[in-house]
Design an enzyme around this catalytic site. Sequence first.
Site, mmCIF file in Angstrom:
data_model
loop_
_atom_site.group_PDB
_atom_site.id
_atom_site.type_symbol
_atom_site.label_atom_id
_atom_site.label_comp_id
_atom_site.label_asym_id
_atom_site.label_seq_id
_atom_site.Cartn_x
_atom_site.Cartn_y
_atom_site.Cartn_z
ATOM 1 C CD GLU A 74 -3.054 -1.015 1.935
ATOM 2 O OE1 GLU A 74 -3.183 -0.456 3.035
ATOM 3 O OE2 GLU A 74 -4.006 -1.357 1.214
HETATM 4 C C1 LIG Z 1 -5.706 -10.880 6.982
HETATM 5 C C2 LIG Z 1 -4.743 -9.716 6.982
HETATM 6 C C3 LIG Z 1 -4.544 -8.987 5.836
HETATM 7 C C4 LIG Z 1 -3.630 -7.940 5.808
HETATM 8 N N1 LIG Z 1 -3.428 -7.271 4.637
HETATM 9 C C5 LIG Z 1 -2.448 -6.342 4.564
HETATM 10 C C6 LIG Z 1 -2.100 -5.775 3.311
HETATM 11 O O1 LIG Z 1 -2.685 -6.114 2.278
HETATM 12 N N2 LIG Z 1 -1.099 -4.857 3.290
HETATM 13 C C7 LIG Z 1 -0.425 -4.502 4.430
HETATM 14 O O2 LIG Z 1 0.482 -3.671 4.356
HETATM 15 N N3 LIG Z 1 -0.732 -5.026 5.630
HETATM 16 C C8 LIG Z 1 -1.712 -5.949 5.707
HETATM 17 N N4 LIG Z 1 -1.998 -6.537 6.907
HETATM 18 C C9 LIG Z 1 -1.258 -6.097 8.075
HETATM 19 C C10 LIG Z 1 0.122 -6.739 8.128
HETATM 20 O O3 LIG Z 1 0.040 -8.113 7.860
HETATM 21 C C11 LIG Z 1 0.704 -6.523 9.524
HETATM 22 O O4 LIG Z 1 0.683 -5.152 9.838
HETATM 23 C C12 LIG Z 1 2.131 -6.998 9.670
HETATM 24 O O5 LIG Z 1 2.349 -8.249 9.052
HETATM 25 C C13 LIG Z 1 2.434 -7.047 11.170
HETATM 26 O O6 LIG Z 1 3.758 -7.430 11.388
HETATM 27 P P1 LIG Z 1 4.305 -7.510 12.873
HETATM 28 O O7 LIG Z 1 5.690 -8.059 12.787
HETATM 29 O O8 LIG Z 1 4.117 -6.224 13.551
HETATM 30 O O9 LIG Z 1 3.344 -8.525 13.623
HETATM 31 P P2 LIG Z 1 3.154 -10.161 13.337
HETATM 32 O O10 LIG Z 1 3.275 -10.378 11.897
HETATM 33 O O11 LIG Z 1 1.956 -10.501 14.065
HETATM 34 O O12 LIG Z 1 4.459 -10.706 14.027
HETATM 35 C C14 LIG Z 1 4.524 -10.949 15.411
HETATM 36 C C15 LIG Z 1 5.208 -12.278 15.622
HETATM 37 O O13 LIG Z 1 5.309 -12.481 17.014
HETATM 38 C C16 LIG Z 1 5.045 -13.824 17.292
HETATM 39 N N5 LIG Z 1 4.602 -13.919 18.692
HETATM 40 C C17 LIG Z 1 3.435 -13.499 19.229
HETATM 41 N N6 LIG Z 1 3.407 -13.767 20.550
HETATM 42 C C18 LIG Z 1 4.575 -14.365 20.840
HETATM 43 C C19 LIG Z 1 5.130 -14.903 22.052
HETATM 44 N N7 LIG Z 1 4.463 -14.861 23.205
HETATM 45 N N8 LIG Z 1 6.355 -15.468 21.992
HETATM 46 C C20 LIG Z 1 7.054 -15.509 20.826
HETATM 47 N N9 LIG Z 1 6.578 -15.033 19.672
HETATM 48 C C21 LIG Z 1 5.354 -14.464 19.684
HETATM 49 C C22 LIG Z 1 3.979 -14.203 16.294
HETATM 50 O O14 LIG Z 1 3.921 -15.614 16.087
HETATM 51 C C23 LIG Z 1 4.430 -13.454 15.056
HETATM 52 O O15 LIG Z 1 5.254 -14.238 14.223
HETATM 53 C C24 LIG Z 1 -2.918 -7.583 6.970
HETATM 54 C C25 LIG Z 1 -3.125 -8.314 8.143
HETATM 55 C C26 LIG Z 1 -4.005 -9.372 8.159
HETATM 56 C C27 LIG Z 1 -4.177 -10.153 9.430
#
Ligand SMILES: Cc1cc2nc3c(=O)[nH]c(=O)nc-3n(C[C@H](O)[C@H](O)[C@H](O)COP(=O)(O)OP(=O)(O)OC[C@H]3O[C@@H](n4cnc5c(N)ncnc54)[C@H](O)[C@@H]3O)c2cc1C
Length: 394
Positions: A81
């Site tokens: 995006e």
């Molecule tokens: C269905 C869906 C569609 C989306 N579509 C888009 C899109 O089209 N474009 C876009 O830009 N964004 C999109 N998003 C948002 C995007 O996917 C997220 O903002 C991004 O992937 C988040 O990354 P993160 O690393 O912050 O969190 P996460 O990807 O949630 O990473 C956190 C990690 O921490 C781990 N974790 C959690 N708790 C623990 C624990 N207690 N101990 C050890 N590990 C733990 C989890 O397993 C995970 O691997 C979408 C999200 C979803 C759910």
Amino acid sequence: MTAIALMVVLSMAQYASLATTPGPRVIIIGAGMSGISAGKRLSDAGITDLLILEATDHIGGRIHKRNFAGVNVEVGANWVEGVNGGKMNPIWAIVNSTLKLRNFRSDFEYLAQNVYKENGGLYDEEYVQKIIDRANNVEESGEKLSGTLHASGGGDMSILAMQRLYDHQPNGPATPVDMAVDYRKYDFEFAEPPRVTSLQNAVPLPTFSDFGDDVYFVADQRGYESVVYYLAGQYLKSDESSGKIVDPRLKLNKVVSEISYSSAGVTVKTEDNSVYQADYVVVSASLGVLQSDLIQFKPQLPEWKIVAIYQFDMAVYTKISVKFPKKFWPEGKGRQFFLYASSRRGYYVVWQEFEKQYPGANVLLVTVTDEESRRIEQQSDNQTKAEIMEDWRC
Ligand SMILES: Cc1cc2nc3c(=O)[nH]c(=O)nc-3n(C[C@H](O)[C@H](O)[C@H](O)COP(=O)(O)OP(=O)(O)OC[C@H]3O[C@@H](n4cnc5c(N)ncnc54)[C@H](O)[C@@H]3O)c2cc1C
Ligand SMILES: *[C@@H]1O[C@H](CO)[C@@H](O)[C@H](O)[C@H]1NC(C)=O
Ligand SMILES: *[C@@H]1O[C@H](CO)[C@@H](O)[C@H](O)[C@H]1NC(C)=O
């Protein structure tokens, strides 16, 4: 005897690691886009004594592919995006230039031709276009108003409040087409209705004002997650032939359950009773995890941080891929996205076909959010199928 011997080994190991890599030791919890990016930033800054603890058996978190109907589809993030604007979106550079992931610009300009009635057939294009134009005008007024609000957030309001202000309708968009257009504009982006979405933080959205208004759909068999693997490969050792990350600083299947911290450092415990020590910890678990108390903080986090965590909703966004025995939908230019204008707000509204992305797969994607997500996630797939068949009478 055994315990003492073990303790000696542990402190020796710690000493050795301190001796070879000076600088602070940092534990990163979570190997999604945030955790892996944080590790890269630290690495680039010369902080390499890292340990990444990930709960699942893979990196990528909410960017993840799954095989469906013979193709890999994305169950999490799908779009880059913010493209074609003033600044280059760093994700876009990786997707389109470095990895050359197969991608498609999503064009929502033709939506007025593709809005279906609840009891069959399309709405008149001009009728829909008027509604879209009005929604765009209201949004523009909202953007102007948003720009005048004080940075403290004290004057913030919901998007719905703004809509009332400029559209003079007490409940916001109310006819089936009004609601479908409104849903596509806001819920489809934020996974929550305008009633609970902040005007100041979402209209305009910095992603688009910084990087551009275009969005590109990633449909590559390597998966969107290859962006996360690419970033990880920049600083974590991977196996040449399999591409698997083999760096001992990444530990999979480690569910963190407790974080103790003091001025002397942090101790992190996992569900399988491993204990890790470091100078700092970076927590990248989702808001949903933080709100559910799965991780015990000792001492408790400060009050202001707890308030910040519980102030937000963990939004739910559900992508439903459906394979049909044959196509019953139109294809071609401007047909990719279509709306189902139900009299029930949020009921299977936004649809996408994949003539170009997944040729021959006969797959459609429908997205639901929030209350509909929670409802549908509780029912059987058969029930969901039945609801969908009922809508399209197929
Ligand atoms: C269905 C869906 C569609 C989306 N579509 C888009 C899109 O089209 N474009 C876009 O830009 N964004 C999109 N998003 C948002 C995007 O996917 C997220 O903002 C991004 O992937 C988040 O990354 P993160 O690393 O912050 O969190 P996460 O990807 O949630 O990473 C956190 C990690 O921490 C781990 N974790 C959690 N708790 C623990 C624990 N207690 N101990 C050890 N590990 C733990 C989890 O397993 C995970 O691997 C979408 C999200 C979803 C759910
Ligand atoms: C994506 O990469 C292709 C091939 O290099 C290039 O032609 C195209 O302009 C790029 N698209 C955008 C929007 O940057
Ligand atoms: C779902 O429906 C199919 C066909 O109608 C049936 O064979 C299957 O057993 C059903 N599954 C469940 C879990 O009810």
